[in-house]
Design a protein around this motif. Structure first.
Motif, short mmCIF file in Angstrom:
data_model
loop_
_atom_site.label_atom_id
_atom_site.label_comp_id
_atom_site.label_asym_id
_atom_site.label_seq_id
_atom_site.Cartn_x
_atom_site.Cartn_y
_atom_site.Cartn_z
N LEU A 131 -5.43 1.16 -8.68
CA LEU A 131 -6.34 0.04 -8.51
C LEU A 131 -7.52 0.43 -7.62
O LEU A 131 -7.33 0.91 -6.50
N GLN A 189 -6.58 -4.14 -4.44
CA GLN A 189 -5.38 -3.44 -3.98
C GLN A 189 -4.74 -4.13 -2.78
O GLN A 189 -3.52 -4.08 -2.61
N GLU A 241 -2.78 -7.29 -4.00
CA GLU A 241 -1.70 -6.82 -4.86
C GLU A 241 -0.57 -6.24 -4.02
O GLU A 241 0.61 -6.48 -4.30
N ALA A 275 -10.33 -3.23 -12.95
CA ALA A 275 -9.27 -3.50 -11.98
C ALA A 275 -8.79 -4.94 -12.09
O ALA A 275 -7.59 -5.22 -11.96
N GLN A 282 -6.42 -5.12 -14.97
CA GLN A 282 -5.12 -4.53 -14.61
C GLN A 282 -4.32 -5.49 -13.74
O GLN A 282 -3.11 -5.69 -13.96
N TYR A 283 -4.97 -6.04 -12.75
CA TYR A 283 -4.32 -6.93 -11.78
C TYR A 283 -3.78 -8.18 -12.48
O TYR A 283 -2.62 -8.56 -12.31
#
Length: 324
Positions: free
Chosen positions: A187, A191, A194, A229, A232-233
């Motif tokens: 990430l 980050q 997360e 990102a 993805q998250y």
């Protein structure tokens, strides 16, 4: 056992690194170690670290640059403390930061595994002060989010209502940080929340309602990196996002606002507007949006001026043709 291991990842920040290290060494808490992970720097970082004769400073060196999240995880591997606290190499702590956080945890049960605090950006100049003041006034219109706990904190993190800034504000039990798996190396954005979400799988997070971290605004990844990102998250927490949106949290729309601001800052106004249309914008966000739009205008000033010039020439030529 060492009480607190401070982990400072750094890459080519020789100018700001001493401020971060010194703010850690000046903590009012005894028995700390400061693990500085040099992530393949090519500037004077090696000389900066060599100048410290304090045995509490423990340098660890990556031969090549591997990214801040990997550097944090390397520090976590070397930590000998009961707790770990992360500090970015361009940020600085208030001298009593760790003491205030440890005091909060000492009054809680073992269910509470970590604690974060407030931070403030060092926005210099009149424009920075005006931006901060405007955001503070408009924030009063927003509902106060839940800032502590476990389950009730997850929705706030996903919706970006609470931004723990784990890279510089979080103090957490070392065993929990390791059990959570450290920071996600894949990430480039998000980050911090997360990592906190995975910490919350092991217990509760407390909150110190004080600005104990001074942060420096050092730029952002490109909008395309932030967009990747974000995808993805959100994909990793899709089930949780669906559940908390059913409870009334604006999660996907908050990510649209983040993306809109990044595109605005790059001068990509149409793309930014496309994301804004799907965003829920609270009054507190107005100064930030105006700031990023202004940044984009300044960045694209030559292109905008050229476009206006071409438009004016086209209009003039069209009028001249009509006059004939």
């Amino acid at each position: 056992m060492t009480r607190v291991s401070v982990i400072i990842p750094t890459y080519n920040r020789a100018a700001t690194l001493p401020g971060a290290i010194d703010s850690a060494l000046e903590q009012t808490v005894d028995d700390i170690e400061v693990i500085v992970v040099d992530d393949g720097s090519t500037d004077d970082t090696e000389a900066v670290l060599a100048a410290y004769e304090d045995p509490r400073v423990r340098p660890v060196v990556h031969a090549t640059n591997r990214g801040a999240n990997v550097a944090r995880n390397t520090g976590l591997e070397h930590a000998r403390g009961e707790y770990v606290a992360f500090l970015d190499s361009d940020d600085e702590w208030h001298p009593e930061k760790l003491e205030r956080q440890l005091a909060v945890l000492e009054d809680r049960s073992s269910d509470w595994v970590g604690v974060y605090c407030d931070s403030a950006y060092d926005l210099c100049g009149a424009s920075g002060r005006l931006r901060s003041a405007a955001a503070a006034v408009l924030a009063r219109w927003d509902d106060e989010p839940t800032r502590e706990g476990n389950e009730n904190l997850i929705g706030e993190l996903l919706a970006d209502n609470v931004q723990p800034g784990a890279g510089s504000t979080l103090l957490v039990r070392t065993a929990v940080a390791r059990a959570a798996g450290g920071f996600d190396p894949d990430l480039d954005r998000f980050q911090d929340p997360e990592f906190c979400l995975r910490v919350l799988e092991h217990g509760k997070l407390a909150y110190v309602d004080e600005v104990l971290v001074r942060r420096t605004e050092t730029g952002h990844p490109p909008a395309a990196v932030v967009a990747n990102a974000s995808e993805q998250y959100r994909s990793a927490y899709e089930a949780e996002i669906d559940r908390f949106e059913d409870e009334g949290y604006d999660i996907r729309s908050s990510h649209e606002l983040v993306l809109a601001k990044r595109y605005f800052a790059e001068g990509r106004f149409l793309r930014g507007a496309w994301h804004v249309r799907a965003a829920t914008v609270s009054p507190r966000a107005y100064p930030g949006i105006c700031w990023t739009v202004g940044t984009g205008v300044r960045r694209r000033s030559q292109q905008i001026a050229a476009a206006l010039a071409v438009l004016l020439v086209a209009i003039a030529l069209r009028r001249r043709v009509r006059s004939r």
